[in-house]
Design a protein around this motif. Structure first.
Motif, PDB file in Angstrom:
ATOM      1  N   TYR A  33       2.634  94.409 -14.684  1.00 33.16           N
ATOM      2  CA  TYR A  33       3.694  94.341 -15.683  1.00 33.16           C
ATOM      3  C   TYR A  33       4.284  92.932 -15.744  1.00 33.16           C
ATOM      4  O   TYR A  33       4.270  92.199 -14.758  1.00 33.16           O
ATOM      5  N   MET A  46       8.253  93.764 -20.813  1.00 28.50           N
ATOM      6  CA  MET A  46       7.604  93.048 -21.913  1.00 28.50           C
ATOM      7  C   MET A  46       6.221  93.663 -22.156  1.00 28.50           C
ATOM      8  O   MET A  46       5.871  94.036 -23.260  1.00 28.50           O
ATOM      9  N   PHE A  47       5.418  93.712 -21.108  1.00 28.90           N
ATOM     10  CA  PHE A  47       4.031  94.183 -21.217  1.00 28.90           C
ATOM     11  C   PHE A  47       3.656  94.992 -19.981  1.00 28.90           C
ATOM     12  O   PHE A  47       4.190  94.770 -18.897  1.00 28.90           O
ATOM     13  N   TYR A  49      -0.224  96.408 -18.241  1.00 29.97           N
ATOM     14  CA  TYR A  49      -1.680  96.474 -18.295  1.00 29.97           C
ATOM     15  C   TYR A  49      -2.167  97.443 -17.229  1.00 29.97           C
ATOM     16  O   TYR A  49      -1.635  97.472 -16.112  1.00 29.97           O
ATOM     17  N   LEU A  54      -4.388  96.563 -22.171  1.00 33.33           N
ATOM     18  CA  LEU A  54      -2.987  96.523 -22.584  1.00 33.33           C
ATOM     19  C   LEU A  54      -2.493  97.940 -22.881  1.00 33.33           C
ATOM     20  O   LEU A  54      -3.093  98.671 -23.673  1.00 33.33           O
ATOM     21  N   ASN A  57       3.229  96.919 -25.237  1.00 33.53           N
ATOM     22  CA  ASN A  57       3.689  95.656 -25.798  1.00 33.53           C
ATOM     23  C   ASN A  57       5.039  95.985 -26.408  1.00 33.53           C
ATOM     24  O   ASN A  57       5.122  96.596 -27.465  1.00 33.53           O
ATOM     25  N   GLU A  58       6.103  95.604 -25.708  1.00 37.85           N
ATOM     26  CA  GLU A  58       7.434  96.091 -26.053  1.00 37.85           C
ATOM     27  C   GLU A  58       8.112  95.183 -27.074  1.00 37.85           C
ATOM     28  O   GLU A  58       9.083  94.502 -26.755  1.00 37.85           O
ATOM     29  N   THR A  59       7.600  95.180 -28.290  1.00 37.23           N
ATOM     30  CA  THR A  59       8.161  94.380 -29.399  1.00 37.23           C
ATOM     31  C   THR A  59       8.548  92.973 -28.965  1.00 37.23           C
ATOM     32  O   THR A  59       9.654  92.501 -29.213  1.00 37.23           O
ATOM     33  N   VAL A  60       7.623  92.354 -28.273  1.00 34.62           N
ATOM     34  CA  VAL A  60       7.815  90.970 -27.842  1.00 34.62           C
ATOM     35  C   VAL A  60       7.245  90.062 -28.926  1.00 34.62           C
ATOM     36  O   VAL A  60       6.199  90.374 -29.500  1.00 34.62           O
ATOM     37  N   ASN A  62       5.124  87.449 -30.959  1.00 35.41           N
ATOM     38  CA  ASN A  62       3.713  87.162 -30.674  1.00 35.41           C
ATOM     39  C   ASN A  62       3.487  85.749 -30.157  1.00 35.41           C
ATOM     40  O   ASN A  62       2.342  85.338 -29.937  1.00 35.41           O
ATOM     41  N   SER A  65       1.753  85.778 -25.123  1.00 34.45           N
ATOM     42  CA  SER A  65       0.437  86.424 -25.078  1.00 34.45           C
ATOM     43  C   SER A  65       0.022  86.619 -23.628  1.00 34.45           C
ATOM     44  O   SER A  65      -0.220  85.652 -22.899  1.00 34.45           O
ATOM     45  N   LEU A  76       0.762  85.068 -18.267  1.00 38.19           N
ATOM     46  CA  LEU A  76       1.604  85.100 -19.464  1.00 38.19           C
ATOM     47  C   LEU A  76       1.640  83.708 -20.066  1.00 38.19           C
ATOM     48  O   LEU A  76       2.047  82.750 -19.403  1.00 38.19           O
TER      49      LEU A  76
END
Lengths: 113, 112
Positions: A33, A46-47, A49, A54, A57-60, A62, A65, A76
């Protein structure tokens, strides 16, 4: 023999730059995470895996990445850094998606000037 | 939006006193986890509670999970200066990829 290690510990950079934070875990965990901790110490995902895939993807924006070359690594990359990106970023892992507890890295303090 | 309300936000007590920190939500969690974070470090897991009504003890720390799995408490008996730190509760939302919802944290200061 650090369980979750992330580098660098501190990152000071100018607005508009691109930077990367690396994370590695040697626990054999399946799930990794990225969390962001703001100035009030609030932690937000945030993310996530799972086995390089993946999951969240918490509306982070773009500009962020994540990349997981294998299940032990989750990096990250942040493009076009903004002042509001200044925070402490934590990598964490859990055995699997059932999540009986995270092991966190020691954090990367990102300061955008 | 799932929220976990943690209180109090700040707590300053003398060595030897008892204290309780609360976490409350309207959401049901599959587990509730408590972490302690020291300055410049990542949070460290103290305990995970998974069953409604469960009570776990870790030396002078007692953790309780509410019957409905929506709330939890952390009680510290005879606090010591070494207990000083940021305490965080976090709820695991079933089926959301291991995601934790964190409370706002409780900054505990124990004075000798």
């Amino acid at each position: 023999d650090t369980a979750v290690s992330q580098t660098p510990k501190y990152l000071v950079t100018q607005m508009g730059n691109d930077k990367s934070i690396k994370c590695e875990q040697n626990l054999g965990h399946d799930t990794m995470y990225w969390y962001k901790q703001d100035s009030k110490k609030f932690l937000k995902i945030m993310f996530s895996y799972n086995n390089k895939e993946l999951i969240i993807n918490e509306t982070v924006p773009n500009r962020f990445s994540p990349k997981s070359p294998d299940k032990a690594h989750l990096n990250l990359h942040i493009n076009s850094l903004e002042l509001g990106d200044s925070a402490v970023y934590f990598c964490a892992s859990s055995q699997d998606l059932r999540n009986y507890g995270y092991t966190f890295g020691s954090g990367t303090r990102l300061t955008v000037v | 939006t799932q929220l976990l309300e943690q209180s109090p936000q700040f707590l300053s007590i003398q060595e030897g006193e008892n204290l309780t920190v609360y976490c409350n939500s309207s959401s049901v969690f599959s587990s509730l986890q408590w972490y302690r974070q020291e300055p410049g470090e990542g949070p460290v897991l103290l305990v995970t509670v998974v069953t409604g009504g469960e009570v776990k003890k870790l030396k002078r720390l007692t953790f309780q999970f509410g019957d409905a799995r929506k709330d939890s408490s952390l009680h510290i008996t005879a606090a010591q200066p070494g207990d000083t730190g940021l305490y965080l509760c976090a709820g695991d939302v079933t089926g959301q990829g291991g995601k934790l919802i964190f409370g706002q944290g409780t900054e505990l200061s124990v004075k000798p």
